[in-house]
Write a protein that holds these residues in place. Sequence first.
Motif, PDB file in Angstrom:
ATOM      1  N   ARG A 284       0.762  -1.225   0.231  1.00 41.20           N
ATOM      2  CA  ARG A 284      -0.061   0.012   0.061  1.00 41.20           C
ATOM      3  C   ARG A 284       0.865   1.400   0.091  1.00 41.20           C
ATOM      4  O   ARG A 284       1.773   1.311   0.818  1.00 41.20           O
ATOM      5  N   LYS A 285       0.610   2.132  -0.940  1.00 41.08           N
ATOM      6  CA  LYS A 285       1.356   3.365  -1.120  1.00 41.08           C
ATOM      7  C   LYS A 285       0.739   4.269  -0.073  1.00 41.08           C
ATOM      8  O   LYS A 285      -0.216   4.191   0.618  1.00 41.08           O
ATOM      9  N   ALA A 286       1.470   5.667  -0.087  1.00 44.15           N
ATOM     10  CA  ALA A 286       0.650   6.660   0.870  1.00 44.15           C
ATOM     11  C   ALA A 286      -0.168   7.599   0.398  1.00 44.15           C
ATOM     12  O   ALA A 286      -1.292   7.895   0.691  1.00 44.15           O
ATOM     13  N   PHE A 287       0.128   8.128  -1.018  1.00 44.79           N
ATOM     14  CA  PHE A 287      -0.557   9.084  -1.632  1.00 44.79           C
ATOM     15  C   PHE A 287      -1.308   8.847  -2.925  1.00 44.79           C
ATOM     16  O   PHE A 287      -2.190   9.333  -3.333  1.00 44.79           O
ATOM     17  N   VAL A 288      -0.163   8.399  -3.713  1.00 43.53           N
ATOM     18  CA  VAL A 288      -0.583   7.881  -5.112  1.00 43.53           C
ATOM     19  C   VAL A 288      -0.583   6.676  -5.277  1.00 43.53           C
ATOM     20  O   VAL A 288       0.778   5.993  -5.208  1.00 43.53           O
ATOM     21  N   PRO A 289      -1.718   5.932  -5.925  1.00 47.03           N
ATOM     22  CA  PRO A 289      -1.580   4.491  -5.951  1.00 47.03           C
ATOM     23  C   PRO A 289      -0.328   4.243  -6.999  1.00 47.03           C
ATOM     24  O   PRO A 289       0.035   4.815  -8.036  1.00 47.03           O
ATOM     25  N   PHE A 290       0.494   3.267  -6.535  1.00 42.69           N
ATOM     26  CA  PHE A 290       1.548   2.510  -7.247  1.00 42.69           C
ATOM     27  C   PHE A 290       2.853   3.514  -7.332  1.00 42.69           C
ATOM     28  O   PHE A 290       3.720   2.951  -7.576  1.00 42.69           O
ATOM     29  N   LEU A 291       2.728   4.578  -6.854  1.00 44.79           N
ATOM     30  CA  LEU A 291       4.000   5.501  -7.160  1.00 44.79           C
ATOM     31  C   LEU A 291       4.478   6.268  -5.862  1.00 44.79           C
ATOM     32  O   LEU A 291       5.796   6.215  -5.615  1.00 44.79           O
ATOM     33  N   TYR A 292       3.490   6.667  -5.008  1.00 45.17           N
ATOM     34  CA  TYR A 292       4.064   7.206  -3.814  1.00 45.17           C
ATOM     35  C   TYR A 292       3.276   7.075  -2.577  1.00 45.17           C
ATOM     36  O   TYR A 292       1.873   7.164  -2.580  1.00 45.17           O
TER      37      TYR A 292
END
Length: 292
Positions: A284-292
């Motif tokens: 699981r990311k923090a803010f942007v799916p798959f990126l950040y």
Amino acid sequence: MLSCQASPVISTNQGESFHIISMDSTSTWKDDESESVYRFLLLTLYIISPLTVLALQFLSAPYGKHYRSGWGPSLSAPLAWFLMESPTLWLTSLLFPLGANRSHPLSLFALSLYILHYVHRTIIYPLRLLLSGRSSAPVPLLVAFFAFSFNLLNSYVQSRSLSQYANYPTENQPWPLYLWARIIIGTGIFVWGMRVNITSDQALVKLKQEAKGGYKIPKGCWFDLVTCPNYMGEAAEWLGWTIVTWSPAAFAFFLYTCANLGPRAKANMKWYREKFGDEFPRSRKAFVPFLY
């Protein structure tokens, strides 16, 4: 540039003369001064974004799950949210009618999206917290003051941009297809982001009630991809709004939203991992799916 029209000449008894500045000249001077203030505050809005990112690398604002003592007197969360978000409604209501474009359809439409968000954030969200029956962590007065100050700055910049300095088609000019496409796409992103923001906030409030004041790992929908879909949704709102308005002021607001909520989401993800260990999904990311 200041442009003065011819003004009457008044002669004195000594034969000297002087000019009286006409009302049009005074008005032009005031317009120039107002635009200088607007441009300075717009630049300020751009400058505080990287400064915010830098500051949030070293500390997390002490409210919500990051609340900690030592920050002075505090306010209840519902009251703090109402007070610190309130300039978006009352200051905007005072400033927007002063602009030359206050009655332009696109200006009014963009304003309606802005007000829609902040009626929810300033009135409905605090009421939901108040009526939820759960005890929310207080908000330090210092944090509320900084948030209040930012909303004063941003409300001024966005209001003056919308009603005075943004570029709009003239009344007799047909709206080009790319403008309609921009409005439709931007509004769609805004509505989607607001829906994600509100439903995610509601899910978190409900989860807090189920945990009887404690915390559980949020699951389902966008929570399976990002730690803070409520933040992601809010950033999407202002991205959509930027596309609709296509103004430097709106873009500055979008940048600041990301500068503030991105590091906050990362701090929340770190908090969950420290509290729940291996139970918290590592993918699981923090803010942007798959990126950040």
